[in-house]
Enzyme design. Structure first.
Site, short mmCIF file in Angstrom:
data_model
loop_
_atom_site.label_atom_id
_atom_site.label_comp_id
_atom_site.label_asym_id
_atom_site.label_seq_id
_atom_site.Cartn_x
_atom_site.Cartn_y
_atom_site.Cartn_z
N HIS A 129 -0.06 -6.09 -1.59
CA HIS A 129 -0.94 -7.01 -0.88
C HIS A 129 -1.22 -8.29 -1.67
O HIS A 129 -1.47 -9.35 -1.08
CB HIS A 129 -2.26 -6.32 -0.53
CG HIS A 129 -2.10 -5.22 0.47
ND1 HIS A 129 -3.13 -4.37 0.81
CD2 HIS A 129 -1.03 -4.80 1.20
CE1 HIS A 129 -2.71 -3.49 1.70
NE2 HIS A 129 -1.44 -3.74 1.95
N PHE A 375 -1.53 2.52 -1.82
CA PHE A 375 -1.24 1.72 -3.01
C PHE A 375 -1.31 0.21 -2.77
O PHE A 375 -0.60 -0.56 -3.40
CB PHE A 375 0.14 2.10 -3.60
CG PHE A 375 0.39 3.57 -3.60
CD1 PHE A 375 -0.55 4.46 -4.12
CD2 PHE A 375 1.55 4.10 -3.07
CE1 PHE A 375 -0.33 5.83 -4.11
CE2 PHE A 375 1.78 5.47 -3.06
CZ PHE A 375 0.84 6.33 -3.58
N CYS A 376 -2.18 -0.22 -1.85
CA CYS A 376 -2.29 -1.64 -1.51
C CYS A 376 -0.93 -2.24 -1.18
O CYS A 376 -0.63 -3.39 -1.51
CB CYS A 376 -2.97 -2.43 -2.63
SG CYS A 376 -4.71 -2.01 -2.84
N ALA A 377 -0.11 -1.42 -0.52
CA ALA A 377 1.20 -1.86 -0.02
C ALA A 377 1.42 -1.14 1.30
O ALA A 377 2.41 -0.43 1.49
CB ALA A 377 2.29 -1.53 -1.03
N CYS A 395 -7.04 1.03 0.68
CA CYS A 395 -5.94 1.26 -0.25
C CYS A 395 -5.60 2.73 -0.30
O CYS A 395 -4.58 3.14 -0.82
CB CYS A 395 -6.28 0.73 -1.65
SG CYS A 395 -6.12 -1.06 -1.75
#
Length: 453
Positions: A129, A375-377, A395
């Site tokens: 992100h 994982f903020c992805a 997250c």
């Protein structure tokens, strides 16, 4: 001026000394065990060398660029020397500019604020992100997740071929995935960008702690990374690269340090002349300890020798991947396939387990710290899991019901400070949890484990 710091000579050993290696944590089953930190991708422990250097400097701490006193002058020298050290670590070009920021996220938001008018941005959905989201005020083209490095280059080339060739453009790409650990073809992507008149920024948050990063060799226009992932957790980051866009942009923050001259006008307003150096985007009192800690980490990794560090990490990567592959219930997440080169970041799911519960069990029963969630992805992890892209989540992610497919994943990550024992304990824990189950009860309200009644 100089400060006497910890010994520069660092034995090329395995692993490098880090803080926290003697910390013990309680187990839900009773007793304590040495903590196994296997969440380096989130924040790596501080190198002992970094901690010692910062402690040696601390009594000499003073204001930077703001004082005539000895400690202020010394701190200013230390800060600017740190800038030069990090630039050397990154093999920057002579006319590149290096700005100290708070983090990778801060660095990329700074660059986003400096984009020329009408700039087009191209970014893969696979980005963290920090490199996916800062471009909201620009014309953004989001690219689908490629399944091979060659496909990544081809996808970018097609997208760039269709852009307005007369306007500015920027490509943002990660160097190593924070989800799969896979290395991206940065040099080839940079060549594609430049062939179409675009520039490229490298998110090196997960690459710089594991591999040497050369701005010249990779031919990227900018690179960004965070100190807390480079064994220097003191709240500092770096943006380094081409100076022209940074000099032309309004300061990222307005205030002292960024301004060269401020005068009142007769009409009551204020005229400001901004610095053209890195100070233009470093308003306020600089984080000299954060900058110095990054420089110390850069020196430590360079002196240890990246060749030896990479070789040892690859040994651990193969040990973990081989060990997980021996457990049929485990599925390792991968974008480019098993043969793709990667750093010490591995994500997986376990059949029959909610990933949050599994990560909690590793902590509660074995004293192992890993990460669970998205994982903020989010787009990347959902693509890899095959889950609904509209699923909500922070997250972390919503919990799946028992027996259902997990909506999030587990990530184990390691680096220069990881001892073999921690990896061995992790693999043992995975096998035992899968075959024997847990001896605890998961408490959903706070995510903790308590002994089963």
């Amino acid at each position: 001026m100089s400060v006497s710091t910890a010994a520069a000579a660092q034995t090329i050993c395995s692993p490098l000394p880090v803080l926290g290696r003697d910390v013990t944590v309680p187990l839900v089953t009773g007793g304590e065990v040495g903590y196994a930190a296997l969440d380096y991708a989130a924040s790596a422990p501080a190198l002992q060398r970094v901690w010692d250097d910062v402690a040696a400097y601390a009594p000499y701490y003073g204001s930077v660029h703001r004082g005539a006193g000895y400690l202020s002058q010394l701190s200013t020298d230390l800060f600017e020397n740190a800038r030069r050290t990090v630039a050397e670590f990154l093999d920057c070009r002579a006319d590149d500019q290096l700005v100290f920021t708070r983090s990778t996220t801060d660095s990329l938001n700074l660059l986003a604020a400096a984009l020329p008018a009408g700039c087009q941005v191209f970014v893969f959905e696979t980005e963290h992100h920090a490199s996916l989201l800062p471009w909201q005020d620009a014309r953004v083209t989001y690219l689908d997740a490629p399944r091979t490095p060659r496909q990544a280059v081809a996808t970018l080339e097609r997208a760039l071929a269709g852009r307005d060739p007369h306007g500015p453009a920027l490509v943002c790409v990660t160097g190593a995935s924070n989800v799969t650990g896979e290395l991206w073809p940065v040099r080839e992507l940079a060549a594609a960008a430049h062939a179409h008149g675009a520039r490229i920024v490298l998110d090196a948050a997960q690459l710089a702690p594991h591999h040497p990063v050369s701005v010249r060799d990779l031919d990227v226009d900018w690179v960004a990374f965070s100190g807390h992932k480079l064994y220097a957790p003191f709240g500092s980051g770096v943006l380094a690269g081409r100076a022209d866009w940074l000099r032309a942009a309004e300061p990222y923050l307005a205030g002292g340090g960024a301004s060269r001259k401020v005068t009142r006008r007769q009409d009551g307003g204020v005229d400001v002349e901004w610095h053209e150096s890195a100070a233009r985007h470093e308003a306020g009192s600089p984080n000299v300890i954060g900058a110095y800690s990054i420089a110390s980490a850069c020196k430590a990794l360079t002196e240890a020798g990246f060749g030896a560090l990479v070789a040892r990490e690859q040994y651990l990567v193969e040990k973990v991947r081989t060990g997980l592959a021996e457990v049929p219930e485990v599925r390792i997440l991968s974008l480019f396939g098993d043969d793709a080169p990667r750093v010490g970041v591995i994500s997986f799911v376990v059949d029959g387990w909610n990933s949050s519960h599994f990560a909690a069990a590793l902590s509660a029963e074995y004293g192992i710290g890993v990460r669970d969630g998205l994982f903020c992805a989010h787009p990347l992890v959902r693509t890899l899991l095959g889950s609904d892209p509209q699923t909500q989540g922070e997250c972390g992610a919503p919990e799946a019901a028992p027996g259902e497919r997990s909506l999030n994943a587990i990530r184990v990550s390691f680096g220069a400070g990881t001892p073999d024992e921690h990896v061995d304990r992790f693999l043992t824990a995975v096998r035992e949890l899968v075959t024997e189950g847990a001896t605890w009860t998961y408490r959903a309200e706070d995510g903790r484990c308590v002994p089963a009644v």
